[in-house]
Write a protein that holds these residues in place. Structure first.
Motif, PDB file in Angstrom:
ATOM      1  N   SER A 223       0.864  -1.213   0.147  1.00  0.00           N
ATOM      2  CA  SER A 223       0.109   0.031  -0.003  1.00  0.00           C
ATOM      3  C   SER A 223       0.817   1.150  -0.040  1.00  0.00           C
ATOM      4  CB  SER A 223      -1.007  -0.103   1.158  1.00  0.00           C
ATOM      5  OG  SER A 223      -0.248  -0.103   2.673  1.00  0.00           O
ATOM      6  N   ASP A 224       0.354   2.368  -0.526  1.00  0.00           N
ATOM      7  CA  ASP A 224       0.961   3.339  -0.782  1.00  0.00           C
ATOM      8  C   ASP A 224       0.442   4.708  -0.520  1.00  0.00           C
ATOM      9  OD1 ASP A 224       2.574   5.640  -2.206  1.00  0.00           O
ATOM     10  OD2 ASP A 224       3.646   4.029  -3.262  1.00  0.00           O
ATOM     11  N   VAL A 225       0.690   5.556   0.538  1.00  0.00           N
ATOM     12  CA  VAL A 225       0.031   6.834   0.676  1.00  0.00           C
ATOM     13  C   VAL A 225       0.784   7.962   0.636  1.00  0.00           C
ATOM     14  CG1 VAL A 225       0.212   7.242   3.286  1.00  0.00           C
ATOM     15  CG2 VAL A 225      -1.837   8.053   1.968  1.00  0.00           C
ATOM     16  N   GLY A 226       2.331   7.640   0.495  1.00  0.00           N
ATOM     17  CA  GLY A 226       3.235   8.719   0.296  1.00  0.00           C
ATOM     18  C   GLY A 226       4.702   8.275  -0.165  1.00  0.00           C
ATOM     19  N   GLY A 227       4.590   6.936  -0.895  1.00  0.00           N
ATOM     20  CA  GLY A 227       5.639   6.469  -1.552  1.00  0.00           C
ATOM     21  C   GLY A 227       5.681   4.987  -0.889  1.00  0.00           C
ATOM     22  N   GLN A 350       6.617  24.014  -9.139  1.00  0.00           N
ATOM     23  CA  GLN A 350       5.550  24.030  -8.179  1.00  0.00           C
ATOM     24  C   GLN A 350       6.402  22.530  -7.434  1.00  0.00           C
ATOM     25  OE1 GLN A 350       4.892  24.103 -11.501  1.00  0.00           O
ATOM     26  NE2 GLN A 350       3.482  25.948 -11.450  1.00  0.00           N
ATOM     27  N   LEU A 351       7.214  21.713  -8.012  1.00  0.00           N
ATOM     28  CA  LEU A 351       7.505  20.465  -7.278  1.00  0.00           C
ATOM     29  C   LEU A 351       8.441  20.755  -6.003  1.00  0.00           C
ATOM     30  CD1 LEU A 351       8.305  18.238 -10.314  1.00  0.00           C
ATOM     31  CD2 LEU A 351       6.558  17.650  -8.559  1.00  0.00           C
ATOM     32  N   LYS A 352       9.051  22.090  -6.131  1.00  0.00           N
ATOM     33  CA  LYS A 352       9.526  22.559  -4.964  1.00  0.00           C
ATOM     34  C   LYS A 352       9.116  22.639  -3.527  1.00  0.00           C
ATOM     35  CE  LYS A 352      12.269  26.642  -3.769  1.00  0.00           C
ATOM     36  NZ  LYS A 352      12.619  27.994  -4.208  1.00  0.00           N
ATOM     37  N   TYR A 353       7.449  22.391  -3.796  1.00  0.00           N
ATOM     38  CA  TYR A 353       6.581  22.544  -2.614  1.00  0.00           C
ATOM     39  C   TYR A 353       6.118  21.083  -2.284  1.00  0.00           C
ATOM     40  CZ  TYR A 353       7.329  27.603  -3.401  1.00  0.00           C
ATOM     41  OH  TYR A 353       8.088  28.834  -3.593  1.00  0.00           O
ATOM     42  N   SER A 354       6.594  20.118  -2.639  1.00  0.00           N
ATOM     43  CA  SER A 354       5.861  18.965  -2.853  1.00  0.00           C
ATOM     44  C   SER A 354       5.512  18.446  -1.270  1.00  0.00           C
ATOM     45  CB  SER A 354       6.829  17.850  -3.227  1.00  0.00           C
ATOM     46  OG  SER A 354       6.870  17.933  -4.609  1.00  0.00           O
ATOM     47  N   PHE A 355       6.655  18.463  -0.358  1.00  0.00           N
ATOM     48  CA  PHE A 355       6.265  18.127   1.009  1.00  0.00           C
ATOM     49  C   PHE A 355       5.205  18.965   1.743  1.00  0.00           C
ATOM     50  CE2 PHE A 355       6.765  18.882   5.546  1.00  0.00           C
ATOM     51  CZ  PHE A 355       6.128  17.722   6.041  1.00  0.00           C
ATOM     52  N   GLN A 356       5.248  20.170   1.526  1.00  0.00           N
ATOM     53  CA  GLN A 356       4.294  21.285   1.907  1.00  0.00           C
ATOM     54  C   GLN A 356       2.741  20.978   1.574  1.00  0.00           C
ATOM     55  OE1 GLN A 356       7.099  22.212   0.803  1.00  0.00           O
ATOM     56  NE2 GLN A 356       7.915  24.155   1.811  1.00  0.00           N
ATOM     57  N   THR A 470       8.033  11.135  -3.781  1.00  0.00           N
ATOM     58  CA  THR A 470       7.095  10.010  -4.137  1.00  0.00           C
ATOM     59  C   THR A 470       5.790  10.517  -3.942  1.00  0.00           C
ATOM     60  OG1 THR A 470       7.679   8.691  -2.189  1.00  0.00           O
ATOM     61  CG2 THR A 470       8.494   7.792  -4.168  1.00  0.00           C
ATOM     62  N   GLY A 471       5.428  11.063  -2.526  1.00  0.00           N
ATOM     63  CA  GLY A 471       4.274  11.645  -2.057  1.00  0.00           C
ATOM     64  C   GLY A 471       3.434  12.625  -2.749  1.00  0.00           C
ATOM     65  N   ILE A 472       4.150  13.369  -3.532  1.00  0.00           N
ATOM     66  CA  ILE A 472       3.307  14.269  -4.251  1.00  0.00           C
ATOM     67  C   ILE A 472       2.580  13.653  -5.380  1.00  0.00           C
ATOM     68  CG2 ILE A 472       5.322  14.560  -6.201  1.00  0.00           C
ATOM     69  CD1 ILE A 472       2.854  17.090  -4.790  1.00  0.00           C
ATOM     70  N   PHE A 473       2.726  12.440  -5.894  1.00  0.00           N
ATOM     71  CA  PHE A 473       1.719  11.897  -6.747  1.00  0.00           C
ATOM     72  C   PHE A 473       0.782  10.906  -6.213  1.00  0.00           C
ATOM     73  CE2 PHE A 473       6.094  12.024  -8.775  1.00  0.00           C
ATOM     74  CZ  PHE A 473       5.721  12.954  -9.886  1.00  0.00           C
ATOM     75  N   ASN A 474       0.737  10.790  -5.017  1.00  0.00           N
ATOM     76  CA  ASN A 474      -0.339  10.350  -4.300  1.00  0.00           C
ATOM     77  C   ASN A 474      -1.445  11.701  -4.223  1.00  0.00           C
ATOM     78  OD1 ASN A 474       1.898   8.692  -3.014  1.00  0.00           O
ATOM     79  ND2 ASN A 474       0.103   7.609  -2.557  1.00  0.00           N
ATOM     80  N   ILE A 475      -0.967  12.678  -3.856  1.00  0.00           N
ATOM     81  CA  ILE A 475      -1.909  14.031  -4.045  1.00  0.00           C
ATOM     82  C   ILE A 475      -2.469  14.216  -5.515  1.00  0.00           C
ATOM     83  CG2 ILE A 475      -2.136  16.492  -3.426  1.00  0.00           C
ATOM     84  CD1 ILE A 475      -1.671  14.643  -0.923  1.00  0.00           C
ATOM     85  N   LEU A 476      -1.676  13.994  -6.424  1.00  0.00           N
ATOM     86  CA  LEU A 476      -1.923  14.285  -7.646  1.00  0.00           C
ATOM     87  C   LEU A 476      -2.843  13.085  -8.239  1.00  0.00           C
ATOM     88  CD1 LEU A 476       1.261  15.970  -9.025  1.00  0.00           C
ATOM     89  CD2 LEU A 476      -0.856  17.104  -8.231  1.00  0.00           C
ATOM     90  N   GLY A 477      -2.679  11.975  -7.645  1.00  0.00           N
ATOM     91  CA  GLY A 477      -3.598  10.770  -8.127  1.00  0.00           C
ATOM     92  C   GLY A 477      -3.152   9.846  -9.233  1.00  0.00           C
ATOM     93  N   LEU A 478      -1.891  10.519  -9.702  1.00  0.00           N
ATOM     94  CA  LEU A 478      -1.485   9.921 -11.085  1.00  0.00           C
ATOM     95  C   LEU A 478      -0.953   8.538 -10.701  1.00  0.00           C
ATOM     96  CD1 LEU A 478      -0.092  13.011 -12.411  1.00  0.00           C
ATOM     97  CD2 LEU A 478      -1.995  12.363 -13.171  1.00  0.00           C
ATOM     98  N   PRO A 479      -0.816   7.275 -11.625  1.00  0.00           N
ATOM     99  CA  PRO A 479       0.041   6.424 -11.556  1.00  0.00           C
ATOM    100  C   PRO A 479       1.197   6.331 -11.902  1.00  0.00           C
ATOM    101  CG  PRO A 479      -1.300   6.621 -13.922  1.00  0.00           C
ATOM    102  CD  PRO A 479      -1.617   7.773 -13.197  1.00  0.00           C
ATOM    103  N   VAL A 480       2.055   5.761 -11.003  1.00  0.00           N
ATOM    104  CA  VAL A 480       3.348   5.706 -11.233  1.00  0.00           C
ATOM    105  C   VAL A 480       4.167   4.342 -10.951  1.00  0.00           C
ATOM    106  CG1 VAL A 480       5.725   6.926 -10.216  1.00  0.00           C
ATOM    107  CG2 VAL A 480       3.203   7.995  -9.847  1.00  0.00           C
ATOM    108  N   THR A 481       5.112   4.085 -11.651  1.00  0.00           N
ATOM    109  CA  THR A 481       6.029   2.769 -11.644  1.00  0.00           C
ATOM    110  C   THR A 481       7.331   3.071 -11.207  1.00  0.00           C
ATOM    111  OG1 THR A 481       4.457   1.849 -13.500  1.00  0.00           O
ATOM    112  CG2 THR A 481       6.472   0.586 -12.736  1.00  0.00           C
TER     113      THR A 481
END
Length: 528
Positions: A223-227, A350-356, A470-481
Motif C-alpha cells: 500500500s502507498d500513501v506517500g511512497g 511547483q514540485l519545490k513545494y511537494s512536501f508542503q 514519491t508522496g506528491i503523486f499520491n496527492i495528484l492521483g497519477l499512476p506511477v511505476t
C-alpha cells in the motif's frame, strides 16, 4: 533576488547541520555495525522465473505447485533470519493448497487455456504486507497494542489474488501504522536491505521490498500513501506500481484512511519482474480493471517522454545524488536510441513545494468537513490516549511502546494546521493542471524515486521529508511505476519513477518492461 539568496544560504546551513549529525551518527554506529556479509546465492532456478512464467510451467505440468511453493519456503527460511522481512508464515497451509492445485490440474479436462482464463496465477506463491487482512494471519500494522489481532478474512485485493489461484506464504513487516520511511516497529523489530543489511528496506511496505529483493517472493501486495510501495521497491531493486487513485480497493487494511487521505491511499503490486505488474494489477483491480484498458497495445514509439531531474531545490529535501541524476539521464538517452523519440528535459517549479502540499492535504478534512483521524489516536487503537510529549519523555527513558518515528509524527501533528494555506493550494492546483496537460493520454514522465540510494538504518530520522519525491503523486492521483535501472558503485539499486496520466497506467507499465530489457531489471543481491 535577496530572498532567493537567503533561501540558498538557509538551505546550505540546513544541509550542513544534517551532514554533521549524520557524520556523528555514523561515527557512533560504525563501532558496532561493520558491513554485513552478503546473502546466500540463489540455487534453485525456479526462483528466477517471473510469476507469469511460473504459472505457465505449473499449468503445463512442467513443474508442480508444491515444488514451486517449497522452493520459496526454502529461500525464505534461508534469508529471513538475516533480513526479518516475513514476520509470520503459513507454510504448512500453503503446501496443502499447492497440493490441491496440482490435483486440480491433473483432473482438469479443459486444457491449459481454460486454466489460464480461470486461474491466471494458479499455484504461484505470493506475500502480503502485514497491514492487510489475510485470514489467520496477524494484522497489527506494527502497533504493540494490536499484536494479538488475527484477521478473520481477506482484504479484497488479497482475496482476488487467491481467487486467481495464487497461494499466500505469509505476511511481511511494515513501519508502525504504515507512516514512516523505514520498516521498524516494537512488535517485530527492523527489516534490513538484502543488498546491504546496514541499510533500510524502506517503508512502509519494507518487508515486501526486502523479501522480494532477496528472491524470497516473486509477487507482493503493498500500500502507498506517500511512497510506501515505490520507496521500498527502489531501495530493494524491484518494480512497484502505485495505480491511478481509486482503481484498486483499499478496504481490509489497518489503519483505514480517513479525511482526504482516502483519496491518496493506493493499493498495488510489487514484483521482481516487470511482466508481472500488469496481470497482477488487472487481478487486484477486480471490477475496476476495465477502466485502465490494460489489454490495449502500447506503441512506445508513439509516446511523448519527459524528464525532470529534481524538485527544483526544496529547503526541506536533500539534493538528488549525482549518480541518480546520471542514471536518469542514461535512461533518457536509451529511450531516445531505442525508440527514436525525444525525451524533453523540464523544470517544474511547483514540485519545490511537494512536501508542503502533501502535508497540508493529508491533514485536510474530507468533502463533508470531517477531519482525518489523529495519528496519536491511531497509536492508542481505542485504548488509553497517547500524549506525544509524554510519550517522547518515556521514549528517552526506554519506556515507550512506540517508535521514535511514530512519536515524531504525533508531535508534528500537534502543530499541523488542518486548513491548507491559499498559497499551497494554488501550487497544488497549478501543478495538477500542468502535469495533467503535459502527460495527457500519451505522456510518460521520468522523475527520481528518492534523493538518495538506500539510506542506513535510522538515517531517515535526519531527513524526514525526502519521501516527498514519491508522496506528491499520491496527492495528484497519477499512476506511477518505480523501475530499477542498474546498481551503484556500492552495489545498491538505482531506479526512477515513471509517471503517466490518470488511468494511463499501461503506459508506465509498458515503459518499465522496455527498461527491464534495456537495464537488466532486478539483480540478485549476491551478484549486484
Amino acid at each position: 533576488m535577496a530572498r532567493s539568496r537567503f533561501e540558498r544560504l538557509l538551505a546550505r546551513l540546513l544541509r550542513a547541520s544534517v551532514g554533521f549529525l549524520l557524520t556523528l551518527f555514523e561515527m557512533l554506529a560504525s563501532r558496532r555495525c561493520a558491513r554485513s556479509p552478503g546473502l546466500p546465492a540463489i540455487s534453485n532456478p525456479l526462483l528466477l522465473l517471473s510469476g507469469v512464467q511460473l504459472a505457465r510451467k505449473i499449468r503445463r505440468k512442467e513443474v508442480t505447485s508444491v515444488e514451486a511453493v517449497q522452493a520459496y519456503i526454502d529461500r525464505i527460511q534461508e534469508v529471513n533470519p538475516l533480513l526479518n522481512a516475513v514476520v509470520k508464515d503459513r507454510f504448512s497451509a500453503a503446501l496443502q493448497e499447492a497440493a490441491q492445485v496440482d490435483q486440480l490440474i491433473e483432473e482438469e479436462g479443459g486444457g491449459e487455456e481454460v486454466l489460464e482464463e480461470r486461474f491466471p496465477l494458479l499455484g504461484v506463491p505470493f506475500t502480503v504486507k502485514e497491514s492487510f487482512a489475510l485470514q489467520g494471519m496477524p494484522n497489527s500494522a506494527g502497533l504493540l497494542a494490536r499484536r494479538a489481532v488475527i484477521s478473520a478474512g481477506d482484504a479484497p485485493p488479497v482475496a482476488l489474488l487467491k481467487r486467481a489461484g495464487a497461494i499466500p506464504l505469509g505476511v511481511s513487516n511494515c513501519s508502525e501504522l504504515c507512516m514512516w520511511l523505514e520498516s521498524h516497529n516494537r512488535v517485530y523489530g527492523s527489516t534490513s536491505n538484502p543488498y546491504d543489511r546496514r541499510r533500510i528496506a524502506g517503508g512502509s511496505s519494507g518487508g515486501e521490498g526486502s523479501i522480494l529483493g532477496s528472491g524470497g517472493s516473486v509477487i507482493g501486495v503493498g500500500s502507498d500513501v506517500g511512497g510506501s510501495i515505490r520507496m521500498p521497491a527502489f531501495f530493494n531493486g524491484i518494480f512497484g506500481h502505485k495505480p491511478t487513485t481509486g482503481v484498486v480497493s483499499n478496504e481490509g487494511q489497518f489503519p483505514p484512511a480517513s479525511g482526504l487521505q482516502q483519496d491518496f491511499l493506493c493499493t498495488g503490486p510489487m514484483c521482481r519482474y516487470a511482466e508481472d505488474l500488469l496481470p497482477v494489477l488487472s487481478i487486484m483491480a477486480g471490477p475496476n480493471a476495465h477502466k485502465l484498458h490494460l489489454s490495449s497495445e502500447v506503441d512506445l514509439r508513439k509516446l511523448r517522454f519527459f524528464s525532470v531531474p529534481h524538485d527544483g531545490g526544496s529547503l526541506l529535501v536533500s539534493p538528488v545524488e549525482q549518480q541518480l541524476i546520471q542514471a536518469q539521464r542514461k535512461v533518457a538517452e536509451r529511450l531516445e536510441a531505442d525508440l527514436g523519440v525525444k525525451v524533453q528535459e523540464l523544470r517544474v517549479p511547483q514540485l519545490k513545494y511537494s512536501f508542503q502540499i502533501w502535508g497540508a492535504l493529508m491533514a485536510a478534512p474530507d468533502r463533508d468537513g470531517k477531519p482525518p483521524k489523529a495519528f496519536a489516536e491511531l497509536m492508542a487503537d481505542h485504548g488509553r490516549k497517547v500524549w506525544p510529549v509524554w510519550e517522547f519523555v518515556k521514549w528517552m527513558l526506554g519506556l515507550s511502546s512506540h517508535t521514535m518515528a511514530a512519536i515524531g509524527l504525533a508531535l508534528a501533528e500537534m502543530v499541523q494546521s488542518s486548513q491548507p494555506s491559499r498559497f499551497i493550494l494554488q501550487q497544488k492546483d497549478e501543478l495538477q493542471r500542468h502535469l495533467e496537460e503535459l502527460l495527457g493520454e500519451d505522456g510518460v514522465l521520468l522523475y527520481p524515486s528518492h534523493p538518495h540510494i538506500a539510506p542506513k538504518h535510522h538515517h531517515p530520522l535526519f531527513t524526514p521529508f525526502n519521501f516527498s519525491y514519491t508522496g506528491i503523486f499520491n496527492i495528484l492521483g497519477l499512476p506511477v511505476t518505480q523501475c530499477p535501472v542498474g546498481v551503484s558503485e556500492e552495489g545498491l539499486p538505482l531506479g526512477l519513477q515513471l509517471v503517466a496520466g490518470r488511468l494511463q497506467d499501461r503506459l508506465s507499465l509498458a515503459t518499465a518492461v522496455h527498461l527491464e530489457r534495456a537495464f537488466g531489471g532486478w539483480r540478485e543481491p549476491s551478484t549486484a
